[in-house]
Structures are given as C-alpha cells and as structure tokens.
Design a protein around this motif. Structure first.
Motif, PDB file in Angstrom:
ATOM      1  N   LYS A 185       0.812  -1.228   0.000  1.00 59.81           N
ATOM      2  CA  LYS A 185       0.000   0.000   0.000  1.00 59.81           C
ATOM      3  C   LYS A 185       0.840   1.269   0.000  1.00 59.81           C
ATOM      4  O   LYS A 185       0.298   2.360   0.183  1.00 59.81           O
ATOM      5  N   ALA A 186       2.144   1.167  -0.219  1.00 62.28           N
ATOM      6  CA  ALA A 186       2.971   2.372  -0.257  1.00 62.28           C
ATOM      7  C   ALA A 186       2.616   3.198  -1.488  1.00 62.28           C
ATOM      8  O   ALA A 186       2.545   2.681  -2.603  1.00 62.28           O
ATOM      9  N   ASP A 187       2.374   4.492  -1.294  1.00 63.30           N
ATOM     10  CA  ASP A 187       2.023   5.406  -2.386  1.00 63.30           C
ATOM     11  C   ASP A 187       3.282   6.167  -2.775  1.00 63.30           C
ATOM     12  O   ASP A 187       3.556   7.250  -2.278  1.00 63.30           O
ATOM     13  N   LEU A 188       4.055   5.585  -3.679  1.00 54.11           N
ATOM     14  CA  LEU A 188       5.355   6.130  -4.049  1.00 54.11           C
ATOM     15  C   LEU A 188       5.252   6.806  -5.409  1.00 54.11           C
ATOM     16  O   LEU A 188       5.255   6.150  -6.444  1.00 54.11           O
ATOM     17  N   ALA A 208       7.758   4.461   3.053  1.00 48.69           N
ATOM     18  CA  ALA A 208       8.591   3.257   3.051  1.00 48.69           C
ATOM     19  C   ALA A 208       9.405   3.185   4.338  1.00 48.69           C
ATOM     20  O   ALA A 208       9.451   4.125   5.136  1.00 48.69           O
ATOM     21  N   LEU A 209      10.049   2.030   4.532  1.00 49.79           N
ATOM     22  CA  LEU A 209      10.833   1.780   5.744  1.00 49.79           C
ATOM     23  C   LEU A 209      12.313   1.970   5.438  1.00 49.79           C
ATOM     24  O   LEU A 209      12.862   1.301   4.556  1.00 49.79           O
ATOM     25  N   SER A 210      12.946   2.878   6.163  1.00 45.68           N
ATOM     26  CA  SER A 210      14.356   3.168   5.939  1.00 45.68           C
ATOM     27  C   SER A 210      15.227   2.010   6.422  1.00 45.68           C
ATOM     28  O   SER A 210      15.073   1.520   7.542  1.00 45.68           O
ATOM     29  N   VAL A 211      16.149   1.573   5.574  1.00 48.35           N
ATOM     30  CA  VAL A 211      17.084   0.520   5.961  1.00 48.35           C
ATOM     31  C   VAL A 211      17.984   1.005   7.093  1.00 48.35           C
ATOM     32  O   VAL A 211      18.270   0.261   8.042  1.00 48.35           O
ATOM     33  N   ASP A 212      18.407   2.277   7.032  1.00 57.28           N
ATOM     34  CA  ASP A 212      19.241   2.821   8.108  1.00 57.28           C
ATOM     35  C   ASP A 212      18.510   2.762   9.442  1.00 57.28           C
ATOM     36  O   ASP A 212      19.094   2.412  10.473  1.00 57.28           O
ATOM     37  N   TRP A 213      17.208   3.123   9.430  1.00 55.50           N
ATOM     38  CA  TRP A 213      16.423   3.069  10.673  1.00 55.50           C
ATOM     39  C   TRP A 213      16.325   1.640  11.197  1.00 55.50           C
ATOM     40  O   TRP A 213      16.457   1.388  12.396  1.00 55.50           O
ATOM     41  N   LEU A 214      16.092   0.701  10.313  1.00 58.71           N
ATOM     42  CA  LEU A 214      15.973  -0.695  10.721  1.00 58.71           C
ATOM     43  C   LEU A 214      17.268  -1.187  11.360  1.00 58.71           C
ATOM     44  O   LEU A 214      17.258  -1.791  12.437  1.00 58.71           O
ATOM     45  N   LEU A 215      18.402  -0.901  10.700  1.00 59.39           N
ATOM     46  CA  LEU A 215      19.688  -1.371  11.215  1.00 59.39           C
ATOM     47  C   LEU A 215      19.991  -0.756  12.585  1.00 59.39           C
ATOM     48  O   LEU A 215      20.393  -1.457  13.514  1.00 59.39           O
ATOM     49  N   SER A 216      19.793   0.553  12.711  1.00 60.89           N
ATOM     50  CA  SER A 216      20.108   1.209  13.985  1.00 60.89           C
ATOM     51  C   SER A 216      19.157   0.770  15.092  1.00 60.89           C
ATOM     52  O   SER A 216      19.556   0.630  16.251  1.00 60.89           O
ATOM     53  N   THR A 217      17.871   0.541  14.741  1.00 61.31           N
ATOM     54  CA  THR A 217      16.901   0.126  15.746  1.00 61.31           C
ATOM     55  C   THR A 217      17.231  -1.259  16.292  1.00 61.31           C
ATOM     56  O   THR A 217      17.194  -1.496  17.503  1.00 61.31           O
ATOM     57  N   VAL A 218      17.555  -2.181  15.413  1.00 62.62           N
ATOM     58  CA  VAL A 218      17.900  -3.533  15.849  1.00 62.62           C
ATOM     59  C   VAL A 218      19.205  -3.527  16.635  1.00 62.62           C
ATOM     60  O   VAL A 218      19.332  -4.190  17.665  1.00 62.62           O
ATOM     61  N   GLU A 219      20.176  -2.736  16.171  1.00 63.41           N
ATOM     62  CA  GLU A 219      21.467  -2.697  16.860  1.00 63.41           C
ATOM     63  C   GLU A 219      21.324  -2.133  18.270  1.00 63.41           C
ATOM     64  O   GLU A 219      21.961  -2.605  19.219  1.00 63.41           O
TER      65      GLU A 219
END
Length: 726
Positions: free
Chosen positions: A120-123, A133-144
């Motif tokens: 459902k992303a309206d890009l 969308a979901l930022s890869v940087d955010w995902l990596l830093s959040t998990v770390e």
C-alpha cells in the motif's frame, strides 16, 4: 535462466558477537522474517517469490535454533509494529543473545538512502520515500540499539523500473551503505548496478543457497557466503555475483560442528547437493499450486495439511473470500470490464449490467445508468456497492427525498437484507440510526451495516463529537473489524476498491479513537475538592463537552450548577456551564450524583462520586504544597538576627505529618513543629502550642536551608533547597 524485470537485491546484515573457539551457540536466538509479495500499484507490481523465500529462510533459521516470527504481506504500520515487537523481545533477552531479521520484497534507493517498500505504499516521487517506506538505516540502527547481543538482519529487496522512475532512484538498485554497523557482515545479492535473477523455481538462487549453507555445521559467516557466492555464480552463469562487506573481528559460526539438525532442517548435504525434498519445500510447492486457484476446496486442502503452516493466515483469508464469493468470477469479470472502459452492447449477466451502469454514470448518462442498475437488481445479488452507487445517481437526479421514494418502491415485496439495508441508508439521521441499530441486532453477520452505523457517530458526519459519540463509534468499528477478520465483509462488495477504501477509513478512525481511556468512557466525571476556612469548594472535571451540569446530594433533587457569567462556548455559542459548587465546612462523608447534557443535548449519567472530607483535605492541601513549594519558607533579617518563617507550611499542616529542615546541609536533620490539624479551621495559625510559633532563629552566616516534608498520606516530598538572599 530468466532475469526478473525488477532488480532483486539482498542486504543481509549479520551483527554477531564472537563465539568461543568451540562454536557454542548464543544463549537466546530470535528472528523476525518478513515477506512482501502481494503488491498492487503502478509502481509496486506483485512479486512471485518473496513469500516463498521468507518461509524457506524461516524454516532454516528455526533449524539453526532461532525463535522465529513470520510476517507476510505487511503495510508500513504492520512492518513497524513487527520491528517494535521484535526489538522489545531483544531488549528482554540476556547478554550474548543473537538476533536475526530477514526481509524479502520490493526495495529501492531514493535521495542516497535505501528503503524497503511496504504494501500500500504510495510512491510517486522521491519525497514519498521518507513517509511511505521503511528506511534501511532506521531498521539497522533500531535492531542494533535494542540489545547488547549480536544481530542478524537479512533484507532481500526486489525493484522494478516503474518504481525507479517514480522515486528518482538510480537503475542499479540499492546504494552502498556509507558505514557498516559494528560487528556486522553485510552481503548484497549482486554487485551494485547489476540485476539479480528471480529464479525459475519456488525460490531465488541466492535465497535457496543461503537457506542451505547456513545449516552447514562448523561454517563461519565468511565461509557460508563464500560458498553462497560460488553457487550463485554457477547457477547464473556468472551474471550475478554476491557482494560482501564485513566489520567482524572474530569467527562467527551459525551452526557449530557436531550440532545435530532438527527434523525440519533443510535436507541438502554439506556440499550443497539436494537430497530428499524438505518439508518446507513440499509446503511451498502445495501453496504455490493452490494460492491463486480461487478454489475453496484446494485452499482447505492446504489448511488440512498445514494448519499452522507459514501461509495459514493467507490461506484462511483467501478461503473466506472464496466461500463468500469475494474475489470470485463475478468480481473478476466486473474488474475486467471496468478496466476496459467499454460498454457491453448486449449484457446478460449481473456484472455486465453493473459495469455498464458504472461507465454510463461516469460519462454523465444518468438515465441509462439508472436503467442498468435496476436491471442488475433484478438478479437479487447480495452485494451492497451497486446500491450505494445507484443511490448517488438518484440523489443527483431526484434529490434525497426522490431517492427514498424509489427505494420505498424497490423494497416492496422484497425481504433480502441488502435492499432493506440500502433503503435504511436514505433516511434522516435519527431514523437511520434507530433502524440501523435494529438491523445490526437482527442481522449480526451483515458487517457493512456496522460500518454504515459507525459513520453516523463520526466526527466527519457530526462535526462535533460527544464522548458518547466517540465511545459508540469505537464500539461499532471494533465489531466491524472483527467481522472483517472473520471474513464477513469483502463478500458484500463487487467493487473491491470501494471495500478497500471503507476498510482503510475504519482503520484510520479506530486508530485515532484508540487513545480514548476506557475508564473515562465509563465515568467521565472527576471531583476536585478545595477547603477554605469558610467551607468546601468542589470542582467537577468532565472529559466531555457539557452544555449544562446537574448535581444531586443525598435526599435532594438534581439542580443545575448554573453558568459562568458572560461566558459563551466559541464553538457552540451556548453559555459555559459553571463547573463548581459549595458545601459547608461541616460536611461529612457522602455520595454526590452528577449528570450533564452533552453537546448533542443528550443526558449523560448520573455518575456517582464519593466525597470524603478527611482525605480530600489532605489531598487538596498536599496538591497546593507541591505546586507552590517555593513558598514553603521565607527569610527575614530583623534586629541583627536571621529569622526563618514556616508560615505557609503551618497554614497547610493538615496535609503534613512532619517538617524536617537542615542548615547548610542537604540532609534535613531538624524538626519544626507545625501543630495538629484543625478540620473546622484548617488554615488558621494556632493561638498557642505547636504551630503558634511561625519562625525560628538560625545563625546569621547561614547560606541555605534544606526542607523535606512527610505527608499525612505517608509519602515524602523531594528535598528542597532555599538559599538565603544576600
């Protein structure tokens, strides 16, 4: 070998703490696996393998000792909720834990950053990426940041040229990361600027290789991905070469040598050659055979064999649609006709009449649209969206009153719930609410009625909502969403776009209402009491917009509290109700009933409140002491002496058990007597005895005094410091 039209890119981040030379496993292993495949937009086309790849990776991670959470076809909210729940689990894990995240689906680069595309992303352009969308940087830093242990994050991203154009990205897929998270191993499925094969089977060559190689006992991460690279290069004739980054400082072994595989582990041997087909591959094969069949029997066959399978939730949803007709032949044929934008010259089927009616309506040919709608209704179909469309045409032609007359005639002699529901929708609000309420009780399975009734309590329709409106709206939307989950909604719609819009609206409104406190909804009135030497002033706080307030004391009648002189509510133009009333200082413990008129003029209550003078006196004085702590004491330089006054504390002594103070010390070690509480005259200074002396002498050179109160309810204040003015 078939190259996918979209770039298939895998970013796998292995942030792993060092294991001992013996290869011992971490204390806890947790994994989040997400597969997004069912995209449906101009820029995000459906993908064949992500759900399969996610299921395969989940199976291998389970075999390697991970506690796996599998999420399929998630929108942005679903993905963020999954990450939040996962990181909460990591935070609770002990030291030495190991985390893994795997993602398969669309991914892209925009503005120099990498993003994962939810459903459902309206890009439409590059700016949308940050919000949709979901930022890869955010995902990596959040998990770390979630825990002190090691992390595995696997992101398998696929993109197409339409998405590339819409967000302004480059043609080469993900951009290289500017930095590698600490203790991480990052592997791309192919070199930057290259495409990756989608694979001709159930899984991509890259995912298939990873799923098997991570289960080779004794292999380090570097060895695993070196072997994966060799297998992918061989499988793609050199067109795809995986690309690695590493910041590891120790050998990391996913499955120590000698560690037995579980029965669910992949059945390839250490050399990578497939042996007996694994259970998960059998499930993948069966699911891919039945998922698009539209057959209730085939979907049920999958569920019978795999009731807890990776695709069980999707299968149950599609089974419900198949049994109710949703997504069936009529819906598919209607969608095909609507997409062609061509009139069927000689219609004979209901979907043809409906498609013709919609096309004529869009062209402004309302008389012929009306004829086609009436011909459609002759088939007695249960769907509601044709009625909603037809009513819009009638209102344009004849107004609401005329539409009511048409439906009054249309419903004569017909007892089907859909026509009755449609006829009710045309009534004025009061009558509509009354009849819809009765309809939902008589037809509890007719889920669209719950959505329609919820609209009559919504802010969009009312303008201003009372607390009762919000409570009723939330209740109806909750019941509506339960009906959706149980498969009792989509079957009532031929035009699935209308159903999707209503479902999204319901989710948005329910999310906005979720902040409402259920306890406040049950009793929105609270009582605040303030004691003076003359008596009690009781103030009512109502978590609602009130037009008038009424109170009743024991053995009395309800009476209005009156209105604030000269004050008008700017939104209603009505007088502002006075929220307070008085009781004598001799009042005893009692119950007070309160009711009020809300902004709709409806009576809410009565609500019963308890009034205890003793506890109210303590609570009221304590509140003042906490809010006005700077007034606890004051200084006076008089006749060569330094005097400290505790007058304020003595005036509020009913809330105080003990006053302690310290001279030039942060530890109060002296006691100042404030005297006993006089409930009949609580703020007066005693004439004699403790409390009658409001000041004490302290050394002239004193720099500051610290004070701490012990309250009558047993709690203690913070230590407050009062500097001597110089």
């Amino acid at each position: 070998m078939r190259l996918a039209s979209a770039l298939r890119l895998l970013l796998s981040v292995f942030a792993l703490s060092a294991v001992l030379a013996s290869g011992a496993l971490a204390a806890e292993r947790h994994a989040l696996v997400v597969g997004n495949a069912d995209y449906d937009s101009a820029t995000l086309t459906p993908l064949k393998n992500p759900a399969n790849d996610a299921a395969l990776i989940a199976d291998s991670l389970k075999s390697a000792g991970f506690d796996v959470t599998l999420v399929l076809n998630a929108d942005l909210r679903g993905m963020k909720r999954a990450v939040r729940a996962f990181t909460d689990k990591l935070s609770a894990a002990g030291d030495g834990s190991l985390a893994a995240v795997y993602y398969s689906g669309h991914g892209f680069e925009a503005g120099g950053r990498n993003y994962l595309a939810p459903l459902k992303a309206d890009l439409r352009d590059e700016v949308d990426a940050e919000f949709e969308a979901l930022s890869v940087d955010w995902l990596l830093s959040t998990v770390e940041a979630a825990h002190g242990g090691a992390n595995i994050v696997i992101l398998d991203a696929c993109r197409n040229t339409a998405l590339t154009r819409s967000v302004g990205g480059t043609a080469g897929g993900f951009t290289l990361l500017q930095s590698t998270p600490r203790g991480s191993f990052i592997s791309f499925a192919t070199a930057p600027g290259s495409t990756a094969t989608d694979g001709s089977g159930l899984n991509s060559p890259y995912t298939a290789a990873i799923a098997e190689e991570i289960l080779v006992p004794g292999s380090s991460v570097e060895a695993v991905f070196k072997k994966v690279r060799q297998r992918v290069v061989a499988a793609t004739d050199g067109e795809q070469v995986p690309w690695d980054h590493s910041s590891l400082t120790a050998d990391i072994v996913l499955l120590p040598a000698g560690e037995p595989r579980t029965a669910e582990a992949g059945n390839a041997d250490a050399s990578g050659n497939s042996g007996k087909v694994s259970a998960v591959r059998l499930e993948l094969q069966l699911w891919n055979d039945v998922k698009d069949s539209g057959s209730a029997e085939q979907l049920q066959a999958y569920l019978d064999r795999y009731p807890q399978g990776a695709f069980a939730a999707l299968a149950r949803d599609r089974l419900a649609k198949a049994r109710t007709g949703t997504g069936g032949e009529v819906e598919r044929l209607f969608a095909q006709l609507a997409s062609r934008s061509l009139i069927v010259d000689t219609p004979t089927q209901p979907h043809e009449f409906y498609a013709n009616a919609r096309l004529r309506e869009l062209k402004g040919d309302y008389p012929k649209a009306r004829q086609d709608y009436l011909k459609y209704f002759a088939f007695g179909m249960p769907q509601v969206d044709p009625h909603l469309r037809f009513q819009a045409v009638l209102k344009i032609q004849e107004g609401r009153a005329g539409a009511r007359e048409v439906y009054r005639a249309l419903s004569q002699g017909r007892r089907d719930p859909t026509t009755l529901f449609a006829e009710i929708l045309l009534q004025d609000r009061e009558e509509r609410v009354r009849r819809l309420t009765a309809f939902t009780e008589a037809e509890p399975e007719f889920t669209p009625a719950l959505y329609a009734l919820s609209l009559d309590y919504s802010q969009a329709r009312l303008g201003q909502q009372s607390l009762a409106d919000k409570t009723r709206e939330a209740e109806l939307l909750t019941r509506f969403m339960k009906g959706v989950e149980d498969g009792r909604f989509l079957g009532y719609y031929i035009d699935q776009q209308m159903a999707a819009e209503q479902l999204e609206d319901a989710r948005t409104r329910l999310a906005a209402l979720s902040v409402m406190n259920s306890a406040i909804a049950r009793n929105p009135v609270t009582l605040n009491a303030m004691r003076s030497n003359q008596g009690w002033m009781l103030t009512l706080a109502i978590a609602d917009r009130a037009r008038e307030i009424f109170i009743r004391l024991p053995d009395g009648e309800f009476r209005s509290t009156g209105f604030v002189s000269g004050a008008l509510d700017p939104t209603t133009g009505q007088p502002v109700p006075y929220p307070a009333f008085e009781l004598p200082g001799t009042a005893s413990k009692t119950s007070i009933e309160v009711k009020y008129l809300d902004i709709r003029g409806e009576t809410q209550g009565p609500f019963t409140l308890s009034f205890n003078p003793a506890s109210a006196l303590v609570a009221g004085q304590k509140d003042i002491l906490e809010r006005m702590s700077s007034a606890w004491l004051s200084y006076r330089d008089w006749d060569g002496k330094l005097l400290v006054y505790f007058t304020h504390l003595i005036s509020y002594r009913c809330a105080i058990s003990e006053v302690r103070y310290g001279i030039d010390s942060d530890t109060p070690d002296k006691t100042f007597p404030v005297g006993a509480c006089d409930p009949d005259n609580p703020h007066a200074i005693p004439d004699k005895g403790p409390g009658s002396e409001v000041q004490t002498n302290v050394p002239k050179a004193t720099r500051y005094i610290s004070v701490q109160l012990t309250y009558a309810d047993g709690t203690r204040s913070e230590v407050k410091r009062f500097d001597v003015p110089r």
